[in-house]
Scaffold this motif. Structure first.
Motif, PDB file in Angstrom:
ATOM      1  N   CYS A   1       0.849  -1.207   0.000  1.00 45.85           N
ATOM      2  CA  CYS A   1       0.000   0.000   0.000  1.00 45.85           C
ATOM      3  C   CYS A   1       0.879   1.250   0.000  1.00 45.85           C
ATOM      4  O   CYS A   1       2.108   1.154   0.133  1.00 45.85           O
ATOM      5  N   GLY A   2       0.222   2.395  -0.117  1.00 43.60           N
ATOM      6  CA  GLY A   2       0.959   3.658  -0.090  1.00 43.60           C
ATOM      7  C   GLY A   2       1.653   3.874   1.247  1.00 43.60           C
ATOM      8  O   GLY A   2       2.790   4.354   1.303  1.00 43.60           O
TER       9      GLY A   2
ATOM     10  N   ASP B   1       5.579   4.753   1.826  1.00 48.24           N
ATOM     11  CA  ASP B   1       6.066   5.951   2.534  1.00 48.24           C
ATOM     12  C   ASP B   1       6.980   5.559   3.695  1.00 48.24           C
ATOM     13  O   ASP B   1       8.065   6.120   3.870  1.00 48.24           O
TER      14      ASP B   1
ATOM     15  N   ASN C   1      -4.047  15.284  -0.604  1.00 46.31           N
ATOM     16  CA  ASN C   1      -5.235  14.445  -0.767  1.00 46.31           C
ATOM     17  C   ASN C   1      -6.536  15.177  -0.470  1.00 46.31           C
ATOM     18  O   ASN C   1      -7.582  14.840  -1.004  1.00 46.31           O
TER      19      ASN C   1
ATOM     20  N   VAL D   1       0.901   9.457  -3.883  1.00 45.44           N
ATOM     21  CA  VAL D   1      -0.271   8.569  -3.907  1.00 45.44           C
ATOM     22  C   VAL D   1      -1.438   9.214  -4.658  1.00 45.44           C
ATOM     23  O   VAL D   1      -2.162   8.547  -5.390  1.00 45.44           O
TER      24      VAL D   1
ATOM     25  N   HIS E   1      -4.956   1.417  -5.118  1.00 45.04           N
ATOM     26  CA  HIS E   1      -6.399   1.634  -5.044  1.00 45.04           C
ATOM     27  C   HIS E   1      -6.831   3.062  -5.339  1.00 45.04           C
ATOM     28  O   HIS E   1      -8.016   3.361  -5.408  1.00 45.04           O
TER      29      HIS E   1
HETATM   30  N1  PLP Z   1      -0.696   9.282   1.000  1.00 43.24           N
HETATM   31  C1  PLP Z   1      -1.743   9.972   0.541  1.00 43.24           C
HETATM   32  C2  PLP Z   1      -1.546  11.345   0.015  1.00 43.24           C
HETATM   33  C3  PLP Z   1      -3.022   9.389   0.559  1.00 43.24           C
HETATM   34  O1  PLP Z   1      -4.064  10.082   0.108  1.00 43.24           O
HETATM   35  C4  PLP Z   1      -3.162   8.075   1.067  1.00 43.24           C
HETATM   36  C5  PLP Z   1      -4.506   7.455   1.157  1.00 43.24           C
HETATM   37  O2  PLP Z   1      -5.510   8.141   1.263  1.00 43.24           O
HETATM   38  C6  PLP Z   1      -2.022   7.401   1.517  1.00 43.24           C
HETATM   39  C7  PLP Z   1      -0.799   8.029   1.483  1.00 43.24           C
HETATM   40  C8  PLP Z   1      -2.105   6.010   2.058  1.00 43.24           C
HETATM   41  O3  PLP Z   1      -2.275   5.072   1.022  1.00 43.24           O
HETATM   42  P1  PLP Z   1      -2.785   3.593   1.363  1.00 43.24           P
HETATM   43  O4  PLP Z   1      -4.211   3.695   1.705  1.00 43.24           O
HETATM   44  O5  PLP Z   1      -2.555   2.811   0.108  1.00 43.24           O
HETATM   45  O6  PLP Z   1      -1.937   3.109   2.476  1.00 43.24           O
END
Ligand code: PLP
Length: 397
Positions: free
Chosen positions: A71-72, A76, A156, A183, A206
């Motif tokens: 995942c993101g 990170d 975001n 992301v 996703h």
């Molecule tokens: N970074 C940003 C800017 C995001 O918008 C998100 C999820 O909303 C994430 C990181 C986290 O990603 P993940 O849900 O795949 O862990």
């Protein structure tokens, strides 16, 4: 479930039908382990490498620079922890006040003393009232003790874009590592890492029409790297754990589609977003835009409706099957407005009434017209029952 109007794509996005089709054989028949010596496993490994190539093409990267993750957040965390592990003598982290919790919570934890580790010095840079980062302030924050700079590509909540090229160039001048949480940017704005000065970049499947549970980390060739998940030799010894082949194949297909749809994001999706935004600002009382009007993702608009609760708006929209997000974190029970809007100095009464609409290539003009019909009367009704809103209405008469 009746038809929904999905305007919450920054939260998560629909899995593209082409992605489902690409993944299905790997859920049904092609279940081999890509590390296996037999032909059955080798066949699967080739598809993992194809997915890596597709993702690299979307980013203007070399396939060897891509590490698949879950995942993101994992991407990170891996980037930031890797920098700290590789430069143990450096004790300073530079970031911003408006990062996603995936970066912000980690950096804040790094800034606290924990048993067995001294706190890092963490600089959280402010943003202006439009959510923009000041480059002079950024430059002044860098020093020889800086182990990592982590600044998001796009926010975001507001969609505001950060000056990644300038930030990267300043980091290069000082010989500092630059990580960006992209992301929300990947698939929505052009990215060409062959030309852009980024050392590490995080993305998440996703958010770009792949399923949940897969992400990737770009690590520029030559960058010092320490794995976060240690284990097997997968991902060229950079991330242990048997690869989730169906998800990786899905991400590869989503990357292909994103590259194909990039122009559409910039034109058709942007036009729909602009139509929605202009309509709301014109028709809904007390509406104001949060974030820079131009330096923004093409799919995102964050609008505050003064003297109205964001959650109340969302619940009423929900009755029409319209999905969006609000900027206050009422799930925590604190009703604290979003840290992003607070960092921008958005007044309390407006921050509480903020709603984020985030579109995708699957939205239609008819959906936008429906929202423009439904939402302004909702705002009027909610203002009438809000004690603050009533005061405002009375003062305006
Ligand atoms: N970074 C940003 C800017 C995001 O918008 C998100 C999820 O909303 C994430 C990181 C986290 O990603 P993940 O849900 O795949 O862990």
């Amino acid at each position: 479930m009746s038809k929904i109007i999905y305007l919450d794509n920054n939260a998560t996005s629909a899995v593209a039908p082409e992605v489902v089709d690409a993944m299905t054989p790997f859920l049904r028949d092609l279940y081999g382990n890509p590390s296996s010596i037999h032909t059955f496993g080798g066949q699967v490994a080739r598809h993992v490498e194809q997915a890596r190539e597709s993702l690299a093409a979307l980013l203007g990267a070399d396939p060897t620079e891509i590490i698949f993750t879950s995942c993101g957040t994992e991407s990170d965390s891996t980037a930031i922890r890797s920098a700290l592990a590789c430069y143990p003598d450096r004790r300073h982290v530079v970031t911003t006040r408006v990062e996603h919790p995936a970066v912000r919570n980690l950096c804040q934890w790094l800034g606290q003393p924990v048993p067995g580790r001294a706190p890092y010095r963490v600089t959280e840079l402010p943003v202006d009232s439009q959510g923009m980062l000041g480059l002079d302030e950024f430059k002044a924050a860098l020093d020889d003790d800086t182990a990592i700079v982590s600044v998001m590509w796009a926010n975001n909540e507001t969609g505001v874009l950060f000056p990644v090229d300038e930030i990267g160039a300043l980091c290069r001048e000082r010989g500092l590592l630059f990580h960006t949480d992209a992301v929300q940017a990947v698939g929505k704005v052009p990215i060409n890492l062959a030309k852009q000065p980024v050392d590490m970049l995080a993305l998440s499947g996703h958010k770009l029409h792949a399923p949940k549970g897969v992400g990737a980390l770009y690590v520029r060739r030559g960058t010092r790297f320490a794995p976060y998940l240690m284990g097997g030799h997968q991902e060229n010894n950079r991330r242990g754990g048997t690869e989730s082949v169906p998800l990786i194949v899905g991400l590869g297909k989503a990357a292909e589609l994103a590259l194909r749809n990039l122009k559409q994001e910039q034109t058709r999706v942007r036009a729909l977003r602009d139509r929605l935004e202009k309509g709301l600002l014109a028709k809904a009382p007390g509406a104001r835009l949060n974030g820079h009007p131009d330096h923004r993702l093409p799919n995102t608009t964050n609008v505050s409706f003064e003297y109205v609760e964001g959650e109340a708006i969302l619940l009423m929209l929900d009755q029409y099957g319209i999905c969006a997000s609000s900027g206050s974190a009422c799930t925590t029970g604190s009703l604290e407005p979003s840290h992003v809007l607070r960092a921008m100095g958005v007044p309390f009464t407006a921050a509480h009434g903020s709603v984020r609409f985030s579109l995708s290539v699957y939205n239609t003009p008819e959906e936008i017209e429906t929202v423009l019909e439904v939402l302004p009367p909702i705002i009027r009704r909610l203002r009438e029952i809000s004690p603050f809103g009533r005061e405002q209405l009375a003062a305006a008469k």
